[in-house]
Design an enzyme around this catalytic site. Sequence first.
Site, PDB file in Angstrom:
ATOM      1  N   LEU A   1       0.816  -1.213   0.000  1.00  0.00           N
ATOM      2  CA  LEU A   1       0.000   0.000   0.000  1.00  0.00           C
ATOM      3  C   LEU A   1       0.848   1.262   0.000  1.00  0.00           C
ATOM      4  O   LEU A   1       0.383   2.327  -0.395  1.00  0.00           O
ATOM      5  CB  LEU A   1      -0.933   0.010   1.220  1.00  0.00           C
ATOM      6  CG  LEU A   1      -1.950  -1.123   1.293  1.00  0.00           C
ATOM      7  CD1 LEU A   1      -2.723  -1.057   2.602  1.00  0.00           C
ATOM      8  CD2 LEU A   1      -2.905  -1.063   0.110  1.00  0.00           C
ATOM      9  N   GLY A   2       2.070   1.154   0.521  1.00  0.00           N
ATOM     10  CA  GLY A   2       2.927   2.330   0.577  1.00  0.00           C
ATOM     11  C   GLY A   2       4.102   2.077   1.483  1.00  0.00           C
ATOM     12  O   GLY A   2       4.250   1.006   2.081  1.00  0.00           O
TER      13      GLY A   2
ATOM     14  N   GLY B   1       7.266   4.384   4.007  1.00  0.00           N
ATOM     15  CA  GLY B   1       7.735   5.640   4.563  1.00  0.00           C
ATOM     16  C   GLY B   1       9.064   5.442   5.234  1.00  0.00           C
ATOM     17  O   GLY B   1       9.674   4.363   5.154  1.00  0.00           O
ATOM     18  N   GLY B   2       9.510   6.465   5.938  1.00  0.00           N
ATOM     19  CA  GLY B   2      10.820   6.417   6.562  1.00  0.00           C
ATOM     20  C   GLY B   2      10.966   5.321   7.593  1.00  0.00           C
ATOM     21  O   GLY B   2      12.057   4.844   7.841  1.00  0.00           O
TER      22      GLY B   2
ATOM     23  N   ASP C   1       2.773  13.804  13.990  1.00  0.00           N
ATOM     24  CA  ASP C   1       3.066  13.741  12.552  1.00  0.00           C
ATOM     25  C   ASP C   1       1.788  13.943  11.745  1.00  0.00           C
ATOM     26  O   ASP C   1       1.478  13.178  10.842  1.00  0.00           O
ATOM     27  CB  ASP C   1       3.713  12.408  12.193  1.00  0.00           C
ATOM     28  CG  ASP C   1       4.380  12.452  10.814  1.00  0.00           C
ATOM     29  OD1 ASP C   1       4.752  13.550  10.362  1.00  0.00           O
ATOM     30  OD2 ASP C   1       4.517  11.384  10.183  1.00  0.00           O
TER      31      ASP C   1
END
Length: 939
Positions: free
Chosen positions: A90-91, A93-94, A208
């Site tokens: 789905l994705g 990130g860091g 965040d």
Amino acid sequence: MNARFGIDAATWSRLSPLLDQALDLPAAQRPAWLQALPTESGALKPLLAELLAAHEAGAASGLSTLPPLDGASQHQAGDTVGGYRLRRPLGAGGMGEVWEAVRVDGLIDRPVALKLPHAGSDRHALAARMARERSILAALDHPHIARLYDAGIAADGQPFLALELVQGERIDRWCDSRQLDMPARLRLFLQVAHAVAHAHAQLVVHRDLKPSNLLVDEGGQVKLLDFGIAKLLEAPQDESQALTQQGRRPLTPEYASPEQIGGAAVGTRSDIYSLGVVLCELLSGQRPYRLRRGTRAELEQAVLEAEPARPSDLAHGPSRRALRGDLDTIVLMALKKDPAQRYATVDAMAADIARHLAGRPVLARADSTWYRTSRFVARNAVAVAVGAAACAALVAGAGIAVWQAREARAEARRADEVKRFLAALFKEANPYLGGKAPSAMDLVKQADRKLGRFMVAQPAVRVELGTMLGESLMMLGDLDAAEAAIDRAATQARQLLPQHHPQALHARLLQVQVDRLRGRAAQARQALDTLVPQLRRDDTLPEDLVVALQAQALLLIDVGDYSGASRVAVESAQLALQRLGRQHPDTVGAAILLGLAHRYDKRFDAAREAAGQALSLALEAYGADGPHPRVIEARATYGRALADTGDLAGGIAQLQHAVADARTLLGNNSHLTGVLLQNLVAYQIDLGELAQAERNSQEALAILGAQVEKESFTYAGTLAAHGLALLAQYKAGRAAPVLTEAVQILQRVLGPQHEATLTARSHLALAQALNGELAQARAGIEAVATQLAGTRVAPAVQARAAYVRALVLRRSAQPLPGALLEGLVESTDMSPKLQRERMRAGAELGALLAAQGDQAGAARRLGDALAAFARLERQLTPPHAEALVAMAKLHLAQGRAQEALPLLERAHAYWQAADAPGPWAEAAAAALAQCRAALRHTP
């Protein structure tokens, strides 16, 4: 492989966290950090240096060519992680990847978003981070926050979180793709604000907030994602240090607050800043800082030093005009550099947005007459259209200046009137000018008298000064003077101010508080029925709404609606925390009330936890300043909670501490002193400190009897406590008239079936029995038993009635069914109050069995009761002395006079010192004489 830098996936998995550390440092510190890298990272130094050089040179395109994180994935579709099968990415990130996944076992056929951190060298730290995220998300239950379903560590050490799979589009793109107008964007943003406010109420900061963490589904409902970098406000120090030691400050610089960028402490107002950036972007299409190079260093410098642009200056086209004024002001207030200058809470920010949508004045800008008038015109455009032409000249530039000047002069006049009043007051109080040094009470009373003679031109100022002085007198414990001052202020408010003026509403609330303290419960409830809805609608007086809800909860306690009181107390505490902040006086007061409400609702463990938190909160806010009323109230509530959960000695010590502080701060005759003394009585009786309980009940009755209405729960409760203190010493002749009066008032105020009324009636029957009025006693306790049948009063109330009924029947020489007490004695309920009722019931059952000739059963029951008396009471009490005599008579009947002697000597000595003549004292003396005679004739 990356074409420019030659970075493969395995190298990137090691490089990424180091690059995060470096980019979080100021540019000047990076060379030293690079040089100090440990040996195992040495091979990465040249590549890190090249990346950092490109970054510092502004080569944003260079860093953008790094491989996407999903390219470094160690997982593929079809893999199993912790009981979940991965379907599709789905994705990323860091900190990790997110996959759509389903449970392997098929128990729940529901796709989830499975969050997986990148495999790094410190898996223990990653697991700890995931465990922390799990604990945070588990505490959050809100329709606009993505739910946590599962969390754990896979067999290969991979931590995972199974989250609600949200099918949606990020909020900024959702708004743009549908070309939403300004009001629609604001209404969508309010969903976000309410979700964040819920998290803050659970002491959780997101840290965040950004559009990619805010998804909107097809139904227009927002879901807030990713609490992975949130932290609990009250997290242990070592945990937050561990995060620092990892060298990572997880944040998104474009939305991070100045304190995040600068490495300072982060609280709820950091989220408010991030929400300001998000709102600015939603409304104007741009973030609030104009950057030339677009580098991270430039962005960080702007966040720390530059003033954000107005959204109206960033927008294009017709939206610029819509943003000018309120919306510019709301966004810029959220974006203040100093956290203390931002909105105090997310709810306050949301309330301003709601006011803007309703065409009402927002609180973030100056509350001037011109501004209020402009808002009125906006809401009532048709009604004022006819007069618009006549006002045109006034609205022109010169006219605006005149209006603003008038408003400034009005505020200056207000300040001048207050200054003159205070100057005159303190001049009279100056001992060097002929006065004498006054006490706080003297000074406030003097101010109240002077206000009546002092010329105050502005009605609102006169009412404000009057309520301030009345409230001070009330807090200082002089209800007579307080009521007079508050009534004067309320009368002036009715005559001179609009009905919904803030000062008028505040004066009415103070009248409610006086009515409650005076015992005028019906009058206070009637006033609150109209006042609370008005305060809810106004939404600009959160302090008064919190206090009104507290008064409502206390009145519900007075009438016995304990579950209702607990619900209102929870609402008051949550509202105070969200709208007023952690250390606001009314937040502390609401926390204290929550502990008290749980106590009355018989949720004793919850009461102890809430009261302990309230005391910590009060000490945090006021502890360094000497005795303070909030600390005193919190300490007393905590003391009662300790005693209710078994720590009688600790609870009494806290209550005595509170009484001493109340005497020091407010004086021996203050209302608070009287209430605290009354609270001590029942606990001292349970511990066996009977003489002290009687003294405290007598003093409490003298204090409160002079201050509260006789037809009130407060007065009746104080009478009942005094009667119980006398009864506990078998001073039945003095107790009976006191308890009779208490019962009569309670029946009128609370009704005959209220728990407090039934308890007082049981005590009155006991007093009558000890007085020898056995027929009256029996009729009274049988009536109580009948009314208790089928009710849901506290077990201790039922137990006390059963004990009194058994005592009355035995002393009347009536048959006593053993089942009356057997179930009570054998009960497995170990609540402290019930333990003491069982102790007394056991002694009564032992005496019954002895009278029936069951010596073995009697000895067992009396032995258990005597052991409980010794464990639970500090000093001998009448029931304890009677149990000693009953056990001694058993010994005598079995020819064991030597064992009976010390028991009888203790009982006789007690009755001699107790000054409570009666058949129990005569029985002890006769038994002692019999024992001594038996010993004289023993060979």
